[in-house]
Design an enzyme around this catalytic site. Structure first.
Site, PDB file in Angstrom:
ATOM      1  N   ASP A  37     -43.234  -9.018 -33.630  1.00 34.03           N
ATOM      2  CA  ASP A  37     -42.142  -8.069 -33.402  1.00 34.03           C
ATOM      3  C   ASP A  37     -42.523  -7.142 -32.248  1.00 34.03           C
ATOM      4  OD1 ASP A  37     -39.567  -7.228 -35.340  1.00 34.03           O
ATOM      5  OD2 ASP A  37     -40.226  -5.654 -33.948  1.00 34.03           O
ATOM      6  N   CYS A 158     -23.750 -16.182 -40.091  1.00 31.79           N
ATOM      7  CA  CYS A 158     -23.454 -16.062 -41.528  1.00 31.79           C
ATOM      8  C   CYS A 158     -22.005 -16.456 -41.807  1.00 31.79           C
ATOM      9  CB  CYS A 158     -23.747 -14.645 -42.018  1.00 31.79           C
ATOM     10  SG  CYS A 158     -22.849 -13.360 -41.136  1.00 31.79           S
ATOM     11  N   THR A 226     -13.970 -12.333 -33.393  1.00 31.59           N
ATOM     12  CA  THR A 226     -15.106 -12.936 -34.104  1.00 31.59           C
ATOM     13  C   THR A 226     -15.486 -14.247 -33.430  1.00 31.59           C
ATOM     14  OG1 THR A 226     -15.830 -13.995 -36.152  1.00 31.59           O
ATOM     15  CG2 THR A 226     -13.459 -13.875 -35.822  1.00 31.59           C
ATOM     16  N   ARG A 249     -15.285  -4.898 -38.682  1.00 29.73           N
ATOM     17  CA  ARG A 249     -16.534  -4.307 -39.165  1.00 29.73           C
ATOM     18  C   ARG A 249     -16.124  -3.248 -40.174  1.00 29.73           C
ATOM     19  NH1 ARG A 249     -20.923  -5.381 -35.676  1.00 29.73           N
ATOM     20  NH2 ARG A 249     -20.789  -7.630 -35.698  1.00 29.73           N
ATOM     21  N   ASN A 331     -24.298 -11.534 -46.262  1.00 26.72           N
ATOM     22  CA  ASN A 331     -24.555 -11.944 -44.874  1.00 26.72           C
ATOM     23  C   ASN A 331     -26.038 -12.002 -44.532  1.00 26.72           C
ATOM     24  OD1 ASN A 331     -23.581  -9.084 -45.289  1.00 26.72           O
ATOM     25  ND2 ASN A 331     -24.648  -8.801 -43.345  1.00 26.72           N
TER      26      ASN A 331
HETATM   27  N1  LIG Z   1     -27.717  -9.153 -40.054  1.00 29.20           N
HETATM   28  C1  LIG Z   1     -26.879 -10.155 -40.319  1.00 29.20           C
HETATM   29  O1  LIG Z   1     -25.949 -10.042 -41.129  1.00 29.20           O
HETATM   30  C2  LIG Z   1     -27.075 -11.473 -39.638  1.00 29.20           C
HETATM   31  C3  LIG Z   1     -26.605 -12.627 -40.276  1.00 29.20           C
HETATM   32  C4  LIG Z   1     -26.807 -13.876 -39.649  1.00 29.20           C
HETATM   33  C5  LIG Z   1     -27.426 -13.939 -38.420  1.00 29.20           C
HETATM   34  N2  LIG Z   1     -27.841 -12.781 -37.815  1.00 29.20           N
HETATM   35  C6  LIG Z   1     -28.498 -12.910 -36.510  1.00 29.20           C
HETATM   36  O2  LIG Z   1     -29.915 -12.815 -36.708  1.00 29.20           O
HETATM   37  C7  LIG Z   1     -30.503 -12.176 -35.554  1.00 29.20           C
HETATM   38  C8  LIG Z   1     -31.257 -10.929 -36.022  1.00 29.20           C
HETATM   39  O3  LIG Z   1     -30.323 -10.036 -36.605  1.00 29.20           O
HETATM   40  P1  LIG Z   1     -30.830  -8.817 -37.497  1.00 29.20           P
HETATM   41  O4  LIG Z   1     -29.612  -8.262 -38.149  1.00 29.20           O
HETATM   42  O5  LIG Z   1     -31.993  -9.223 -38.302  1.00 29.20           O
HETATM   43  O6  LIG Z   1     -31.292  -7.793 -36.347  1.00 29.20           O
HETATM   44  P2  LIG Z   1     -32.357  -6.605 -36.462  1.00 29.20           P
HETATM   45  O7  LIG Z   1     -32.074  -5.721 -35.305  1.00 29.20           O
HETATM   46  O8  LIG Z   1     -32.377  -6.048 -37.831  1.00 29.20           O
HETATM   47  O9  LIG Z   1     -33.754  -7.363 -36.231  1.00 29.20           O
HETATM   48  C9  LIG Z   1     -34.240  -7.785 -35.006  1.00 29.20           C
HETATM   49  C10 LIG Z   1     -35.737  -7.647 -35.016  1.00 29.20           C
HETATM   50  O10 LIG Z   1     -36.276  -8.301 -33.871  1.00 29.20           O
HETATM   51  C11 LIG Z   1     -37.158  -7.413 -33.191  1.00 29.20           C
HETATM   52  N3  LIG Z   1     -37.069  -7.743 -31.772  1.00 29.20           N
HETATM   53  C12 LIG Z   1     -36.053  -7.492 -30.928  1.00 29.20           C
HETATM   54  N4  LIG Z   1     -36.333  -7.969 -29.708  1.00 29.20           N
HETATM   55  C13 LIG Z   1     -37.551  -8.555 -29.788  1.00 29.20           C
HETATM   56  C14 LIG Z   1     -38.384  -9.222 -28.854  1.00 29.20           C
HETATM   57  N5  LIG Z   1     -38.013  -9.394 -27.594  1.00 29.20           N
HETATM   58  N6  LIG Z   1     -39.580  -9.688 -29.278  1.00 29.20           N
HETATM   59  C15 LIG Z   1     -39.982  -9.506 -30.561  1.00 29.20           C
HETATM   60  N7  LIG Z   1     -39.224  -8.867 -31.483  1.00 29.20           N
HETATM   61  C16 LIG Z   1     -38.028  -8.408 -31.106  1.00 29.20           C
HETATM   62  C17 LIG Z   1     -36.661  -6.026 -33.517  1.00 29.20           C
HETATM   63  O11 LIG Z   1     -37.703  -5.057 -33.391  1.00 29.20           O
HETATM   64  C18 LIG Z   1     -36.209  -6.201 -34.971  1.00 29.20           C
HETATM   65  O12 LIG Z   1     -37.279  -5.999 -35.876  1.00 29.20           O
HETATM   66  C19 LIG Z   1     -29.339 -11.883 -34.589  1.00 29.20           C
HETATM   67  O13 LIG Z   1     -29.218 -12.962 -33.695  1.00 29.20           O
HETATM   68  C20 LIG Z   1     -28.129 -11.833 -35.519  1.00 29.20           C
HETATM   69  O14 LIG Z   1     -26.919 -12.120 -34.844  1.00 29.20           O
HETATM   70  C21 LIG Z   1     -27.715 -11.561 -38.411  1.00 29.20           C
END
Ligand SMILES: NC(=O)c1ccc[n+]([C@@H]2O[C@H](COP(=O)([O-])OP(=O)(O)OC[C@H]3O[C@@H](n4cnc5c(N)ncnc54)[C@H](O)[C@@H]3O)[C@@H](O)[C@H]2O)c1
Length: 351
Positions: A37, A158, A226, A249, A331
């Site tokens: 991270d 999701c 979306t 949202r 999600n």
């Molecule tokens: N939250 C949801 O409901 C959901 C559902 C399905 C898919 N997603 C997808 O999953 C992915 C993550 O979403 P999330 O909600 O967990 O986001 P988030 O912001 O909670 O988590 C992202 C994490 O990645 C880290 N990060 C960011 N850039 C980085 C880099 N360059 N190198 C290393 N670490 C890095 C951040 O510090 C953070 O801990 C996105 O693509 C999102 O669209 C999210």
């Protein structure tokens, strides 16, 4: 479930990365050996794993120790602090699969750097552009087409994980002419408590087409476009022309809903539709579809592992072929469960 556990690294330890880690802690489908991270504070990463405002306390022990998080005293998860997936030294830990949950655009060069380290698969937790050599996988619909030769896989979004299995079943059983989809999605980490600049921190390349995502996430229902139909049509191409859609949202922390209205090609009654979903739930390999008949509200589906729970209190049909369905899905936990399923499926393929 396969006997041989694959060694997994999670790139991006945010909502989805931590949900995957927690789900695997309960299911023990793979060996989590490393995370990466941009957050350099290992204590903070351990703290975020341990305490979660949505899912409560971690069910085991989790403690920062140097550059690792130690789970239940004996499982050492190495923590890298690199800003690109290929820059973390996964090969030092013999990582088989990197789960890319950082939310940044996927770069072909980074996939090559992972391959060069001996990583066998990269699973991206988002929709990826068609131009990239990344195979979109919706568990329960096309996961059986995955082979050991598929290096980069995407578990899409999701919403697509909820929508595609439902549409796949309806198309097979009754035919679908066209429809309308409205999703209601909880706030995401990059939104604002108070009105501000509309730039997702976790996705700097993505600029919202309007400024509405910079508006206070707690104060409004925020209508927006979306990606669900586009993302879903990566797996079921006929959806692209068949559906119109919109998303809101909503000011809640977890659990999405989808309100779907469809014109069936072969009209049928409510009981037959419900029976088709009940049968699908019984036959599936992974808990993708489930059925609900109780008077529940969104938060009751928090922690639900299915991709879509069909709330049959609202299932209704008309003789001309109209069908209305309401879905609920966690999600994070539902989606994260499919990521773990895909690792489990890959483990089976690798024997
Ligand atoms: N939250 C949801 O409901 C959901 C559902 C399905 C898919 N997603 C997808 O999953 C992915 C993550 O979403 P999330 O909600 O967990 O986001 P988030 O912001 O909670 O988590 C992202 C994490 O990645 C880290 N990060 C960011 N850039 C980085 C880099 N360059 N190198 C290393 N670490 C890095 C951040 O510090 C953070 O801990 C996105 O693509 C999102 O669209 C999210």
């Amino acid at each position: 479930m396969s006997n041989k556990k694959l060694r997994v690294g999670i790139h991006g330890f945010g909502r989805i990365g931590r949900a995957v880690a927690r789900i695997n802690f309960e299911r023990n489908a793979f060996e989590l050996v490393a995370i990466n991270d941009v957050n350099p504070d290992v204590d903070n990463l351990a703290y975020l794993l341990k305490y979660d405002s949505t899912y409560g306390r971690f069910k085991g022990e989790a403690k920062a120790e140097g550059n690792a998080i130690v789970i239940n005293k004996d499982q050492r998860v190495h923590v890298f602090n690199a800003d690109a997936p290929g820059s973390a030294r996964w090969s030092d830990l013999g990582v088989d699969i990197v789960i890319d949950a950082a939310g940044r655009p996927v770069l072909p060069g980074e996939l090559d750097r992972l391959k060069a380290q001996g990583v066998r698969h990269c699973i991206v937790t988002n929709e990826t552009p068609l131009a990239l050599p990344v195979k979109p996988v919706i568990v329960g619909v096309n996961h059986e087409t995955v082979s050991v030769a598929d290096f980069a896989l995407s578990t899409v979004t999701c919403d697509a994980n909820a929508f595609v299995p439902v549409m796949s079943l309806l198309q097979e059983k009754f035919g679908v002419d066209y429809g309308s989809l409205t999703t209601l999605h909880p706030w995401l980490g990059y939104q604002k408590l108070l009105d501000g600049r509309a730039l997702p921190d976790s996705n700097p390349g993505h600029v919202p087409s309007t400024y509405v995502l910079g508006r206070s996430a707690t104060q409004s229902l925020i209508p927006k476009t979306t990606s669900c139909i586009r993302a879903s049509s990566l797996v079921l191409p006929w959806l692209e022309e068949a559906f119109v859609s919109v998303s809101y949202r909503v000011p809640t922390a977890i659990v999405s809903s989808a309100d779907i209205v469809i014109k069936l090609s072969r009209p049928t009654d409510r009981a037959t539709v419900i029976a088709a979903f009940e049968e699908a739930e019984k036959k599936q390999r992974y808990p993708v579809l489930c059925n609900s008949h109780e008077a529940l509200v969104s938060v009751d589906f928090a922690g639900t592992e299915c991709s879509a729970a069909v709330d049959h209190r609202w299932t209704s049909s008309r003789k001309a072929g109209q069908l209305k369905l309401i879905l609920w899905y966690d999600n994070e936990w539902g989606y994260g469960s499919r990521v773990v399923d895909l690792v489990d499926h890959l483990a089976g393929l690798h024997g």
